[in-house]
Scaffold this motif. Structure first.
Motif, mmCIF file in Angstrom:
data_model
loop_
_atom_site.group_PDB
_atom_site.id
_atom_site.type_symbol
_atom_site.label_atom_id
_atom_site.label_comp_id
_atom_site.label_asym_id
_atom_site.label_seq_id
_atom_site.Cartn_x
_atom_site.Cartn_y
_atom_site.Cartn_z
ATOM 1 N N GLY A 1 17.038 -7.451 59.827
ATOM 2 C CA GLY A 1 16.052 -8.258 60.537
ATOM 3 C C GLY A 1 15.257 -7.407 61.504
ATOM 4 N N PHE A 2 14.015 -7.812 61.704
ATOM 5 C CA PHE A 2 13.098 -7.037 62.540
ATOM 6 C C PHE A 2 12.269 -7.980 63.406
ATOM 7 C CE2 PHE A 2 13.655 -5.270 58.280
ATOM 8 C CZ PHE A 2 14.347 -4.110 58.582
ATOM 9 N N ALA A 3 11.785 -7.483 64.522
ATOM 10 C CA ALA A 3 10.965 -8.301 65.426
ATOM 11 C C ALA A 3 10.464 -7.431 66.574
ATOM 12 C CB ALA A 3 11.780 -9.469 65.984
ATOM 13 N N ARG A 4 9.670 -8.049 67.403
ATOM 14 C CA ARG A 4 9.250 -7.444 68.674
ATOM 15 C C ARG A 4 9.850 -8.310 69.779
ATOM 16 N NH1 ARG A 4 4.471 -4.414 68.885
ATOM 17 N NH2 ARG A 4 3.795 -5.608 70.687
ATOM 18 N N ILE A 5 10.544 -7.666 70.714
ATOM 19 C CA ILE A 5 11.089 -8.385 71.867
ATOM 20 C C ILE A 5 10.239 -7.981 73.068
ATOM 21 C CG2 ILE A 5 13.115 -8.876 73.277
ATOM 22 C CD1 ILE A 5 14.787 -7.681 70.912
ATOM 23 N N ARG A 6 9.474 -8.935 73.566
ATOM 24 C CA ARG A 6 8.540 -8.668 74.665
ATOM 25 C C ARG A 6 9.158 -9.096 75.986
ATOM 26 N NH1 ARG A 6 3.514 -7.414 74.733
ATOM 27 N NH2 ARG A 6 3.197 -7.978 72.553
ATOM 28 N N ASN A 7 9.185 -8.164 76.949
ATOM 29 C CA ASN A 7 9.654 -8.465 78.295
ATOM 30 C C ASN A 7 8.446 -8.527 79.216
ATOM 31 O OD1 ASN A 7 10.809 -8.742 80.777
ATOM 32 N ND2 ASN A 7 11.773 -6.729 80.812
ATOM 33 N N GLY A 8 7.954 -9.727 79.450
ATOM 34 C CA GLY A 8 6.837 -9.915 80.372
ATOM 35 C C GLY A 8 7.302 -10.173 81.795
ATOM 36 N N CYS A 9 8.601 -9.993 82.040
ATOM 37 C CA CYS A 9 9.163 -10.235 83.378
ATOM 38 C C CYS A 9 8.807 -9.088 84.328
ATOM 39 C CB CYS A 9 10.686 -10.350 83.299
ATOM 40 S SG CYS A 9 11.283 -11.682 82.242
ATOM 41 N N ALA A 10 9.045 -9.322 85.603
ATOM 42 C CA ALA A 10 8.775 -8.318 86.637
ATOM 43 C C ALA A 10 9.902 -7.305 86.747
ATOM 44 C CB ALA A 10 8.553 -9.009 87.981
ATOM 45 N N ARG B 1 24.184 3.210 63.770
ATOM 46 C CA ARG B 1 25.240 2.862 64.716
ATOM 47 C C ARG B 1 24.877 1.565 65.423
ATOM 48 N NH1 ARG B 1 24.163 4.317 70.229
ATOM 49 N NH2 ARG B 1 22.150 5.308 70.364
ATOM 50 N N GLU B 2 25.916 0.846 65.845
ATOM 51 C CA GLU B 2 25.701 -0.400 66.572
ATOM 52 C C GLU B 2 25.275 -0.100 68.002
ATOM 53 O OE1 GLU B 2 27.935 -4.635 67.501
ATOM 54 O OE2 GLU B 2 28.964 -3.108 66.321
ATOM 55 N N ILE B 3 24.365 -0.929 68.519
ATOM 56 C CA ILE B 3 23.877 -0.817 69.897
ATOM 57 C C ILE B 3 24.475 -1.981 70.686
ATOM 58 C CG2 ILE B 3 21.811 -0.921 71.362
ATOM 59 C CD1 ILE B 3 21.864 1.542 69.608
ATOM 60 N N GLU B 4 25.198 -1.663 71.757
ATOM 61 C CA GLU B 4 25.813 -2.722 72.561
ATOM 62 C C GLU B 4 24.884 -3.236 73.655
ATOM 63 O OE1 GLU B 4 29.710 -1.638 73.905
ATOM 64 O OE2 GLU B 4 30.303 -0.993 71.895
ATOM 65 N N ARG B 5 23.946 -2.407 74.099
ATOM 66 C CA ARG B 5 23.007 -2.790 75.162
ATOM 67 C C ARG B 5 21.630 -2.268 74.791
ATOM 68 N NH1 ARG B 5 22.926 -0.874 79.861
ATOM 69 N NH2 ARG B 5 22.835 -2.709 81.151
ATOM 70 N N LEU B 6 20.631 -3.131 74.888
ATOM 71 C CA LEU B 6 19.252 -2.724 74.637
ATOM 72 C C LEU B 6 18.420 -3.068 75.869
ATOM 73 C CD1 LEU B 6 16.952 -1.688 72.853
ATOM 74 C CD2 LEU B 6 16.796 -3.993 71.864
ATOM 75 N N PRO B 7 18.270 -2.100 76.790
ATOM 76 C CA PRO B 7 17.440 -2.357 77.971
ATOM 77 C C PRO B 7 15.966 -2.371 77.583
ATOM 78 C CG PRO B 7 18.774 -0.340 78.227
ATOM 79 C CD PRO B 7 18.897 -0.798 76.810
ATOM 80 N N ILE B 8 15.222 -3.305 78.163
ATOM 81 C CA ILE B 8 13.775 -3.385 77.935
ATOM 82 C C ILE B 8 13.121 -3.432 79.313
ATOM 83 C CG2 ILE B 8 11.879 -4.618 76.820
ATOM 84 C CD1 ILE B 8 14.036 -5.960 75.026
ATOM 85 N N ALA B 9 12.352 -2.420 79.619
ATOM 86 C CA ALA B 9 11.714 -2.316 80.929
ATOM 87 C C ALA B 9 10.728 -3.457 81.157
ATOM 88 C CB ALA B 9 10.986 -0.970 81.047
ATOM 89 N N VAL C 1 7.867 -3.618 75.395
ATOM 90 C CA VAL C 1 8.217 -4.279 74.139
ATOM 91 C C VAL C 1 9.210 -3.391 73.403
ATOM 92 C CG1 VAL C 1 7.361 -5.041 71.893
ATOM 93 C CG2 VAL C 1 5.975 -5.408 73.931
ATOM 94 N N ALA C 2 10.312 -3.985 72.939
ATOM 95 C CA ALA C 2 11.252 -3.280 72.065
ATOM 96 C C ALA C 2 10.870 -3.644 70.630
ATOM 97 C CB ALA C 2 12.680 -3.696 72.360
ATOM 98 N N GLY D 1 14.561 2.253 62.286
ATOM 99 C CA GLY D 1 14.832 2.412 63.716
ATOM 100 C C GLY D 1 15.770 1.328 64.201
ATOM 101 N N LEU D 2 15.448 0.748 65.340
ATOM 102 C CA LEU D 2 16.220 -0.389 65.835
ATOM 103 C C LEU D 2 16.037 -1.555 64.868
ATOM 104 C CD1 LEU D 2 15.306 -0.333 69.631
ATOM 105 C CD2 LEU D 2 17.555 0.116 68.646
ATOM 106 N N HIS D 3 17.121 -2.298 64.604
ATOM 107 C CA HIS D 3 17.033 -3.448 63.709
ATOM 108 C C HIS D 3 18.244 -4.353 63.919
ATOM 109 C CE1 HIS D 3 19.419 -0.442 61.543
ATOM 110 N NE2 HIS D 3 20.031 -1.477 60.958
ATOM 111 N N LEU D 4 18.203 -5.511 63.315
ATOM 112 C CA LEU D 4 19.321 -6.446 63.324
ATOM 113 C C LEU D 4 20.071 -6.326 62.007
ATOM 114 C CD1 LEU D 4 17.296 -9.502 64.623
ATOM 115 C CD2 LEU D 4 19.106 -8.339 65.909
ATOM 116 N N MET D 5 21.386 -6.242 62.064
ATOM 117 C CA MET D 5 22.205 -6.328 60.858
ATOM 118 C C MET D 5 22.646 -7.781 60.759
ATOM 119 S SD MET D 5 22.317 -3.530 59.175
ATOM 120 C CE MET D 5 23.453 -4.160 57.979
ATOM 121 N N LEU D 6 22.282 -8.409 59.668
ATOM 122 C CA LEU D 6 22.545 -9.829 59.436
ATOM 123 C C LEU D 6 23.571 -9.916 58.312
ATOM 124 C CD1 LEU D 6 18.761 -10.703 59.407
ATOM 125 C CD2 LEU D 6 20.325 -11.064 61.323
ATOM 126 N N MET D 7 24.798 -10.284 58.673
ATOM 127 C CA MET D 7 25.900 -10.245 57.718
ATOM 128 C C MET D 7 26.291 -11.636 57.243
ATOM 129 S SD MET D 7 26.291 -6.986 57.728
ATOM 130 C CE MET D 7 27.780 -6.802 56.804
#
Length: 147
Positions: free
Chosen positions: A45-54, A85-93, A97-98, A104-110
């Motif tokens: 799975g793929f997407a854009r995760i947008r952090n519009g927060c401060a 490899r699995e990512i346990e934390r994905l910080p987004i400044a 946008v991640a 690259g980064l992706h979701l494994m959907l099992m």
């Protein structure tokens, strides 16, 4: 007499649920799942995760009613060898946008709970480190959407 305690409990539950809701400034955009051939037990799975927060947000988990297990992974190439490899934390400044994309980064959907059919919309929920949840959809596609 029973009404007052009941109302207090109800208000407390509503407050808890509201605190777990995603901040409006975090969103999942352009989510999609690559259609798999046959009845494969995993998909990406793929997407854009947008952090519009401060401030920074951190994705610490993912889930979907459409799959038995969902996790964040990263594919890297080290000395010509592709590794995942699995990512346990994905910080987004703040304001960033991640990008979850092929290679690259992706979701494994099992273990899909439903057959994957082109055009289907599948739910996805991201869990943030602060306990908030971000809901979005993944569209099943044969090819990556045009960006």
């Amino acid at each position: 007499m029973i009404t007052k305690p009941f109302v207090c409990v109800l208000l407390a539950l509503c407050a808890f649920e509201a605190s777990a809701a995603a901040p409006a400034c975090v969103s999942l955009e352009q989510g999609w799942v690559r259609l798999t051939p046959g009845a494969m037990r995993m998909a990406a799975g793929f997407a854009r995760i947008r952090n519009g927060c401060a401030s920074e947000v951190v994705v610490v988990g993912a889930g979907s009613k459409a799959f038995a297990d969902v996790s964040l992974h990263e594919t890297t190439v080290v000395q010509g060898v592709s590794r995942m490899r699995e990512i346990e934390r994905l910080p987004i400044a703040a304001g960033a946008v991640a990008e979850l994309k092929p290679g690259g980064l992706h979701l494994m959907l099992m273990q899909p709970e439903v057959p994957l059919a082109e055009g289907a919309q599948l739910p996805l929920r991201l869990s943030l480190e602060d306990g908030a949840k971000v809901d979005g959809m993944l569209q099943v596609r044969r090819d990556a959407p045009a960006r």
